[in-house]
Design an enzyme around this catalytic site. Structure first.
Site, PDB file in Angstrom:
ATOM      1  CB  CYS A   2       4.325 -26.485  13.592  1.00 36.86           C
ATOM      2  SG  CYS A   2       4.075 -28.160  14.166  1.00 36.86           S
ATOM      3  NE  ARG A  27       4.649 -23.875   7.709  1.00 35.82           N
ATOM      4  CZ  ARG A  27       5.723 -24.105   6.969  1.00 35.82           C
ATOM      5  NH1 ARG A  27       5.875 -23.483   5.838  1.00 35.82           N
ATOM      6  NH2 ARG A  27       6.647 -24.949   7.367  1.00 35.82           N
ATOM      7  CD1 TRP A  74      -1.188 -31.108  10.946  1.00 35.40           C
ATOM      8  CD2 TRP A  74       0.547 -32.430  11.434  1.00 35.40           C
ATOM      9  NE1 TRP A  74      -1.405 -32.327  10.357  1.00 35.40           N
ATOM     10  CE2 TRP A  74      -0.370 -33.162  10.636  1.00 35.40           C
ATOM     11  CE3 TRP A  74       1.707 -33.079  11.868  1.00 35.40           C
ATOM     12  CZ2 TRP A  74      -0.152 -34.483  10.247  1.00 35.40           C
ATOM     13  CZ3 TRP A  74       1.923 -34.396  11.483  1.00 35.40           C
ATOM     14  CH2 TRP A  74       1.007 -35.075  10.676  1.00 35.40           C
ATOM     15  CG  ASN A 100       7.617 -25.476  13.188  1.00 33.04           C
ATOM     16  OD1 ASN A 100       6.799 -25.342  14.090  1.00 33.04           O
ATOM     17  ND2 ASN A 100       7.677 -24.679  12.138  1.00 33.04           N
ATOM     18  N   GLY A 101       9.161 -29.649  14.152  1.00 31.83           N
ATOM     19  CA  GLY A 101      10.075 -30.774  13.981  1.00 31.83           C
ATOM     20  C   GLY A 101       9.871 -31.800  15.075  1.00 31.83           C
ATOM     21  CD  GLU A 483      -3.482 -34.697  -7.693  1.00 32.95           C
ATOM     22  OE1 GLU A 483      -2.828 -35.556  -7.077  1.00 32.95           O
ATOM     23  OE2 GLU A 483      -3.650 -33.546  -7.254  1.00 32.95           O
ATOM     24  CE  LYS A 487      -5.756 -32.360  -4.604  1.00 30.60           C
ATOM     25  NZ  LYS A 487      -4.447 -32.777  -4.901  1.00 30.60           N
ATOM     26  CD  GLU A 490      -5.083 -34.001  -0.790  1.00 30.48           C
ATOM     27  OE1 GLU A 490      -3.938 -33.824  -0.383  1.00 30.48           O
ATOM     28  OE2 GLU A 490      -5.482 -33.523  -1.882  1.00 30.48           O
ATOM     29  CG  HIS A 506      -6.820 -57.994 -12.304  1.00 28.91           C
ATOM     30  ND1 HIS A 506      -6.815 -59.322 -12.656  1.00 28.91           N
ATOM     31  CD2 HIS A 506      -6.551 -57.300 -13.447  1.00 28.91           C
ATOM     32  CE1 HIS A 506      -6.521 -59.436 -13.939  1.00 28.91           C
ATOM     33  NE2 HIS A 506      -6.367 -58.220 -14.447  1.00 28.91           N
ATOM     34  CE  LYS A 605       0.143 -26.167  -0.370  1.00 27.46           C
ATOM     35  NZ  LYS A 605      -0.623 -26.930  -1.381  1.00 27.46           N
TER      36      LYS A 605
HETATM   37  C1  G6P Z   1       1.325 -32.839   1.638  1.00 31.47           C
HETATM   38  C2  G6P Z   1       0.320 -31.941   0.930  1.00 31.47           C
HETATM   39  C3  G6P Z   1       0.116 -32.417  -0.498  1.00 31.47           C
HETATM   40  C4  G6P Z   1       1.453 -32.476  -1.227  1.00 31.47           C
HETATM   41  C5  G6P Z   1       2.469 -33.332  -0.470  1.00 31.47           C
HETATM   42  C6  G6P Z   1       3.866 -33.170  -1.053  1.00 31.47           C
HETATM   43  O1  G6P Z   1       0.779 -34.104   1.804  1.00 31.47           O
HETATM   44  O2  G6P Z   1      -0.906 -31.954   1.628  1.00 31.47           O
HETATM   45  O3  G6P Z   1      -0.750 -31.536  -1.176  1.00 31.47           O
HETATM   46  O4  G6P Z   1       1.255 -33.003  -2.501  1.00 31.47           O
HETATM   47  O5  G6P Z   1       2.545 -32.919   0.897  1.00 31.47           O
HETATM   48  O6  G6P Z   1       4.286 -31.846  -0.841  1.00 31.47           O
HETATM   49  P1  G6P Z   1       5.359 -31.084  -1.680  1.00 31.47           P
HETATM   50  O7  G6P Z   1       5.404 -29.706  -1.076  1.00 31.47           O
HETATM   51  O8  G6P Z   1       6.665 -31.823  -1.493  1.00 31.47           O
HETATM   52  O9  G6P Z   1       4.931 -31.081  -3.084  1.00 31.47           O
END
Ligand code: G6P
Length: 610
Positions: A2, A27, A74, A100-101, A483, A487, A490, A506, A605
């Site tokens: 948030c 965020r 969020w 937030n939290g 990764e 991507k 996501e 497997h 984020k």
């Molecule tokens: C969220 C983001 C990812 C990120 C992860 C860890 O899931 O969407 O893109 O890799 O958090 O975040 P950090 O800020 O700790 O790298």
């Protein structure tokens, strides 16, 4: 997650808050709202949806005032509806809270407050804070004191801001576990959950620490602990520019950030890589140099993309620096009762420096006597401040939710740490020079991959309607496969899995038919022939093969339907190059499918709740 903005000053707060919310929208963003003191009453507008929807609502019923607060949500407790959007108020709309939290004891507090006659309108945990302050204010009229007493009853985490219709001269901000930064202006002050909402107004800031609250007035800010002791302000300077948080002509932040990688990778090594001496200087690790060189084990901890960077780091550290290394998901590590001792060195890898699980892992490792170090992007973030020492990756603000430039910068920094340790553990200068020269050449090689974007866009068009994708790689390119798959899922919402190429037999091989795209990361390294065998296995089952291969690999054309070329490098720097076409492939597929690339559904984020 948030986003929070609070303003008190001489200007109209509404446009300033809405613009701040827009900057924080990355965020977390399922709803947004503002509260403004207009005359002697608080006006509230809030709505499920984007900040643009809130803006449209405000356009139809303009309101203004020089004290206001705003929030992007969020959802954690309660669906993203208009009613659950912040701000939340007490029974008669006088006390207004954004938060937030997670308030963990909100059910118990709510039951008591309802018994005392309070009426709740939302399903959120946040609303209890407003009613609790209302209850306390029956006895304690001072707003700051009432907030302080309320905070003492809260369990869980918060970054919150409270204003009241009865206090036109102030608002209160407090922090426990969710970041808040206070920006100082002339006759005005502003609070936000992230410096990006502040930087265009002022660069002089204080990052609140956990357990601190601030009384924010037009002409000054006082910071106190929850024990009611006033403490001196630690004033800092924000180092980034507004331009760095703008799209700068690109369609999306993600594409801008992918394109920035030649510079961001260079920035991660600037002043740190002494190429011709085969040496690395990391000033941030100097205070712990002895502990680092004496380490018996390194543990790399992170979440999401940062965890993938850790997986690559494990290959580098074990193979080049010859030091036993483990990689852990922060969320698992913190509850696993890990065995740690004083000769263990833990690196917390985090772009934001605020991820709740990574921060909790840091605190757990510290408690157990390990040396805790940060590999962080956001300067001044909580993980950076709570680490004993560390290395900033200097990638600049990353706004796209799907992490791209932070990943390659994390790998660059892990390469530097590996070289530092390798030299400290006896690697000869002439051997190291080969590696430092190659690392120095990486930014130019990334640039050459980016110049091939048009080809990757064509491949993306071909596969935009796929339902599934498989990504396969071996060695240090196995995490790259993970990764690449992350991507894609996501931002395009296509189901994708990353797997070690040999492990495919497997399980995932059962999925392969003529509709299954399979991305192979197949550079000409020591295990190239093994990957080729895996490619043949997929080809025999009619899978559609996309290969990431070196420029001089002639054989690959006969095996793969599509080939994306990358320059050659040494094995352990390969992931920095090989991930770039995968970032672009996901980006172009998502654009072709028309998804919201920078703000994909349900994601945030920075995950600041458990
Ligand atoms: C969220 C983001 C990812 C990120 C992860 C860890 O899931 O969407 O893109 O890799 O958090 O975040 P950090 O800020 O700790 O790298």
């Amino acid at each position: 997650m948030c986003g929070i903005v609070g303003y008190i000053g001489k200007r109209d707060s509404v446009p300033l808050i809405v613009e701040g919310l827009r900057r924080l929208e990355y965020r977390g963003y399922d709803s947004a709202g503002v509260a403004v003191l207009a005359g002697d009453r608080v006006f509230i507008a809030k709505k499920a949806g984007k900040v643009a929807d809130l803006q449209a609502m405000l356009d139809t019923g303009p309101v203004s005032g020089t004290l206001g607060i705003g929030h992007t949500r969020w959802a954690t407790h309660g669906e993203p509806t208009d009613v659950n959007a912040h701000p939340h108020t007490d029974c008669n709309g006088t006390i207004v809270v954004i938060h937030n939290g997670v308030i963990e004891n909100f059910r118990a507090l709510k039951t008591t407050l309802m018994r005392d006659g309070h009426t709740f309108t939302s399903e959120t945990d946040t609303e209890v804070v407003a009613h609790l302050i209302e209850e306390i204010r029956k006895e304690v009229s001072d707003l700051g004191e009432a907030v302080r007493l309320a905070l003492l009853q809260l369990e869980g985490t918060y970054g919150l801001v409270v204003m009241s219709a009865e206090n036109p001269e102030m608002f209160v901000a407090a922090r426990k576990g969710s970041p808040l930064v206070i920006g100082y202006g002339e006759g005005e002050n502003i609070v936000a959950s992230d410096a990006s909402a502040i930087v265009e107004h002022t660069r002089t800031v204080t990052y609140l620490e956990d357990g601190q609250m601030a009384i924010v007035r037009r002409d000054g800010v006082s910071i106190r602990t929850l024990d009611d002791a006033e403490i001196p302000k630690a004033v800092e300077h924000i180092s980034f520019d507004v331009e760095q948080i703008e799209k700068g002509g690109f369609d999306h932040f993600m594409l801008k950030e992918i394109s920035e990688q030649p510079e961001t990778i260079r920035n991660a090594m600037r002043g740190r890589l002494l190429v011709e001496r085969g040496e690395v200087v990391l000033g941030g690790l100097q205070p712990v140099r002895d502990k680092l060189f004496d380490a018996q084990r390194i543990i790399l901890i992170g979440c999401g993309t940062s965890w993938h960077a850790g997986l690559v780091g494990e290959y580098m550290l074990e193979q080049i620096a010859k030091i036993p290394t483990e990689v852990e998901y922060a969320s698992e590590f913190r509850y696993r009762n890990p065995l740690l001792g004083p000769r263990d060195v833990v690196f917390l890898i985090s772009q934001s420096g605020e991820t709740a699980d990574t921060l909790a892992a840091l605190r757990e490792a510290k408690k157990r006597g390990a040396t805790v170090l940060g590999i962080v992007n956001v300067v001044g973030s909580t993980i950076a401040r709570e680490s004993e020492a560390g290395v900033y990756i200097h990638a600049g603000p990353e706004i796209g939710v799907a992490s791209t430039k932070a990943f390659t910068s994390q790998l660059t920094v892990l390469s530097l740490i590996t070289l530092l340790l390798a030299r400290g553990r006896g690697m000869a200068a002439q051997d190291a020079v080969v590696l430092t020269r190659e690392l120095d050449a990486i930014p130019a090689k990334v640039k050459s991959i980016l110049e091939n974007a048009a080809r990757i866009r064509e491949i993306a068009r071909e596969f935009k309607d796929a339902d599934h994708f498989l990504y396969l790689g071996r060695g240090a390119n196995f995490p790259v496969a993970l990764e690449g798959a992350l991507k894609l899922k996501e931002i395009s919402y296509i189901h994708a899995e990353g797997y070690p190429a040999a492990e495919m037999k497997h399980g995932p091989i059962a999925l392969i038919d003529e509709r299954m795209p399979v991305v192979f990361i197949a550079p000409k390294d020591a295990i190239y022939d093994k990957v080729v065998s895996n490619i043949q296995e997929v080809k025999a089952r009619k899978g559609r093969i996309i290969a990431i291969a070196n420029e001089d690999d002639q054989d690959i054309e006969s095996m793969a339907e599509f080939v994306i070329r990358v320059p050659r490098t040494y094995g352990f720097f390969g992931p920095i190059l090989n991930v770039v076409p995968l970032q672009l492939l996901s980006y172009f597929i998502a654009v072709a499918r028309g998804t919201n690339v920078d703000q994909p559904r349900n994601l945030a984020k920075s995950v600041t709740v458990e």
